[in-house]
Design an enzyme around this catalytic site. Structure first.
Site, PDB file in Angstrom:
ATOM      1  N   GLU A   1     -41.842  70.685 -62.936  1.00 21.54           N
ATOM      2  CA  GLU A   1     -42.047  69.484 -63.749  1.00 21.54           C
ATOM      3  C   GLU A   1     -42.189  69.763 -65.255  1.00 21.54           C
ATOM      4  OE1 GLU A   1     -44.285  66.721 -60.465  1.00 21.54           O
ATOM      5  OE2 GLU A   1     -45.514  68.151 -61.530  1.00 21.54           O
TER       6      GLU A   1
HETATM    7  C1  TNX Z   1     -46.310  67.512 -57.618  1.00 23.54           C
HETATM    8  S1  TNX Z   1     -45.429  69.927 -56.373  1.00 23.54           S
HETATM    9  C2  TNX Z   1     -46.806  68.552 -58.379  1.00 23.54           C
HETATM   10  C3  TNX Z   1     -48.220  68.573 -58.761  1.00 23.54           C
HETATM   11  C4  TNX Z   1     -48.949  67.345 -58.306  1.00 23.54           C
HETATM   12  C5  TNX Z   1     -48.477  66.934 -56.941  1.00 23.54           C
HETATM   13  C6  TNX Z   1     -49.197  65.754 -56.401  1.00 23.54           C
HETATM   14  C7  TNX Z   1     -45.549  70.445 -57.751  1.00 23.54           C
HETATM   15  C8  TNX Z   1     -45.031  71.737 -57.904  1.00 23.54           C
HETATM   16  N1  TNX Z   1     -46.094  69.676 -58.684  1.00 23.54           N
HETATM   17  O1  TNX Z   1     -48.335  68.741 -60.142  1.00 23.54           O
HETATM   18  O2  TNX Z   1     -50.298  67.620 -58.298  1.00 23.54           O
HETATM   19  O3  TNX Z   1     -47.103  66.660 -56.972  1.00 23.54           O
HETATM   20  O4  TNX Z   1     -48.799  65.484 -55.098  1.00 23.54           O
END
Ligand code: TNX
Length: 604
Positions: free
Chosen positions: A373
């Site tokens: 992300e």
């Molecule tokens: C996705 S999965 C994220 C996290 C969040 C989560 C909440 C991932 C690598 N990143 O930053 O906490 O979803 O479900």
């Protein structure tokens, strides 16, 4: 029917000792004289003991994760005597497993259980380290040789005792966890219980399907102290999970002290979701976690999430921020807005210093660099950053792990991608695997235990769907991803993100009873996969958690039996934050209607 005293075989030793007088009997079998009071007392005691006898309450196969091979022998049940000693091979690590077995059994049994390396193969509890190579076994009439490997064990239960054999201390440790589950549920009581400590007879030969079986705890969104982390490690060890991934840094908090950049912890660690005080681990705290885990044959995988998810680091060191503009601290639950400046060389000093210190504190082989992300670091800026970070990790002698967004960056020998998608048809991942990447599978819609169980369970998200126990169990890591063969799968991991999780009771509520599902997928052979069987074995864990004071979710899809023997631990509070629906980018107000974080601007 329990046997009557006269049914005791004449050949076996009488555990209560010989009678003081041999009563003469008349032809009708009645005593020819009035028995002495001592004799009456002896018979009464014997009858009580025999009434307590009977089949073992647990069957040999009632274990999670399901063992590879089980051959029950109901004539060979073993009852642990009060004077038992634990005998171990002459090896410090094996001895420590023996100590841990004794530590597990002492509170409930009240038995002294001394541990000794004085050999006595006939003793009631014997743990033996065997040399490497195939071990001859005969299970269910099938005779063969099994290589127990790094983590396998063989467990024999006869009327004389329990013998566990393994090639490594880790294998012995897993065998001990199996033995623990074979004893009555009261073995989890923290105080002595009057119980017949019977172990079902037979033979188990067992070893894991995948080498990596883990769970992740996000200590960044909410901080959890060392004691909470140690308790999570206990839960992992119980189900033969062998990795604890700690998500140590994120926008809302930096949780590990770094000597060369001290403000990361003292400033970056002082916030968390919802505005609480946060916290961080000193090097000594982190070492304590690592040591506690290692004793339980669990490897810690530290994650420093880069280049995104770095707001807390930027608050501490604005020089790392794009334009060197200090951002405000962040205590919401949005993602994807922060990043360290990939165009500034100082960023790579920071990455090298931080990863160097974390590597030096971590005996395990893995270093997780996040990579998820980072919505504002695109294209070549992203792949260039990741490739440098990967090289830094390799230079430290560690193996790179990262979220699957790392895939477009150039392959580096041995690298491991952690897949958290919800659609198993992912050509980028298949391509990375063709180049040699190995995968840890954490499918968001099966293994993300921050997802709610059901619409009405009080905490969690639902952007990847609702995950009841069956959904957590019903998938196959070996075939889940199109174009990814089972041998590219290193294993499975269940991440617990903690935007909505604020206490140990809530951690346990979210992990249990789903974590044993992940454990079984990672350990048991595919042929053992069976929802009904798993569900029934899982029901048998409930009384154990109740005894141990563990706050689990009594999922309606599991036939839990009975009422808890101890008062139920506190149930989680009602959710007080809004829940972000990551798939749609929408924010849903929590039913409790509490004020929540700012809206999400980026979907995953
Ligand atoms: C996705 S999965 C994220 C996290 C969040 C989560 C909440 C991932 C690598 N990143 O930053 O906490 O979803 O479900």
């Amino acid at each position: 029917m329990p046997p009557t005293p006269s049914a005791t075989p004449a050949t076996g030793p009488d555990p209560l000792g010989p009678a003081t007088t041999a009563p003469a009997t008349d032809p009708a079998g009645l005593p020819a004289h009035q028995p002495a009071a001592a004799d009456l007392a002896r018979v009464a005691a014997r009858t009580a003991a025999d009434l307590l006898a009977g089949p073992a309450p647990v069957r040999l196969g009632d274990v999670i994760p399901a063992p590879e091979r089980v051959a029950a022998d109901p004539t060979a049940d073993f009852v642990l005597p009060a004077d038992a000693a634990v005998r171990v091979s002459l090896d410090p690590a094996a001895r420590d497993v023996g100590e841990q077995l004794a530590e597990l059994l002492r509170p409930a049994t009240g038995y002294p259980l001394p541990v000794t390396d004085v050999a006595d193969p006939e003793g009631p509890l014997v743990l033996t380290l065997a040399g490497p190579g195939p071990l001859a076994v005969g299970v269910s009439g099938e005779v063969g040789a099994v290589d127990l490997g790094d983590e396998g064990y063989r467990l024999d239960v006869t009327t004389d005792g329990v013998r566990i054999v393994a090639v490594t201390p880790a294998g012995l440790f897993h065998g001990v966890q199996t033995l623990r589950q074979l004893l009555p549920a009261a073995i989890d009581s923290p105080t002595p219980v009057a119980e017949r400590w019977v172990v079902p007879g037979g033979l188990i030969v067992d070893r894991p399907r995948f080498p990596y079986r883990g769970a992740m705890l996000d200590v960044a969104r909410h901080f959890f102290g060392v004691a909470d982390v140690l308790r999570v490690i206990d839960h992992l060890a119980r189900y033969k999970l062998n990795h604890l991934h700690l998500h140590l840094t994120d926008d809302q908090g930096w949780r590990i002290a770094i000597d060369s950049w001290p403000r990361l912890a003292t400033v970056g660690g002082s916030t968390e979701v919802g505005g609480g005080p946060g916290g961080w681990y000193t090097a000594a705290d982190y070492r304590r976690i690592v040591r506690y885990a290692a004793r339980r044959h669990v490897t810690v995988v530290p994650e420093i999430d880069l280049p995104g998810h770095t707001n807390a680091a930027l608050v501490a060191y604005p020089e790392l921020a794009p334009g060197k503009i200090p951002p405000p601290p962040y205590t919401g639950t949005d993602v994807g807005f922060s990043y360290v400046d990939p165009a500034d060389e100082r960023t790579y000093d920071f990455v090298a210093d931080v990863l160097g210190e974390v590597a030096a504190l971590t005996p395990g082989p893995w270093l997780h660099i996040g990579g998820d992300e980072a919505f504002k670091v695109r294209g070549a800026a992203y792949t260039g950053f990741v490739e440098r970070a990967q090289r830094i990790v390799a230079g430290l002698g560690k193996t790179v792990v990262g979220w699957h967004q790392l895939a477009p960056a150039a392959h580096l020998d041995g690298r491991v991608l952690q897949w958290w998608g919800t659609n198993g048809d992912d050509p980028d991942i298949a391509a990375a695997v063709r180049q040699g990447a190995r995968l840890i599978l954490s499918p968001g819609n099966h293994a993300y235990f921050d997802m709610k169980y059901a619409p009405d369970t009080p905490i969690g998200h639902d952007w990847a769907g609702l995950i009841d126990v069956r959904r957590a169990y019903d998938w196959d890591p070996g075939t889940h991803l199109t174009g990814v063969p089972a041998d590219a799968v290193l294993g499975v991991e269940a991440p617990l993100w903690t935007e909505s999780v604020t206490s140990l009771a809530e951690i346990e509520f979210m992990l249990l009873p789903r974590l044993p599902a992940t454990a079984e997928l990672g350990w048991s052979p595919r042929a053992a996969h069976d929802w009904v069987g798993f569900r029934d074995r899982l029901a048998g864990q409930g009384p154990r958690w109740d005894r141990a004071g563990i706050a689990f979710h009594r999922s309606p899809d599991v036939p839990w039996s009975g009422e808890p023997a101890a008062p139920r631990p506190t149930v989680p509070r009602q959710l007080t934050a809004e829940v972000t629906d990551r798939a749609s980018g929408q924010v849903h107000p929590d039913p409790a209607g509490a004020p929540g974080p700012p809206p999400t601007t980026n979907g995953a």
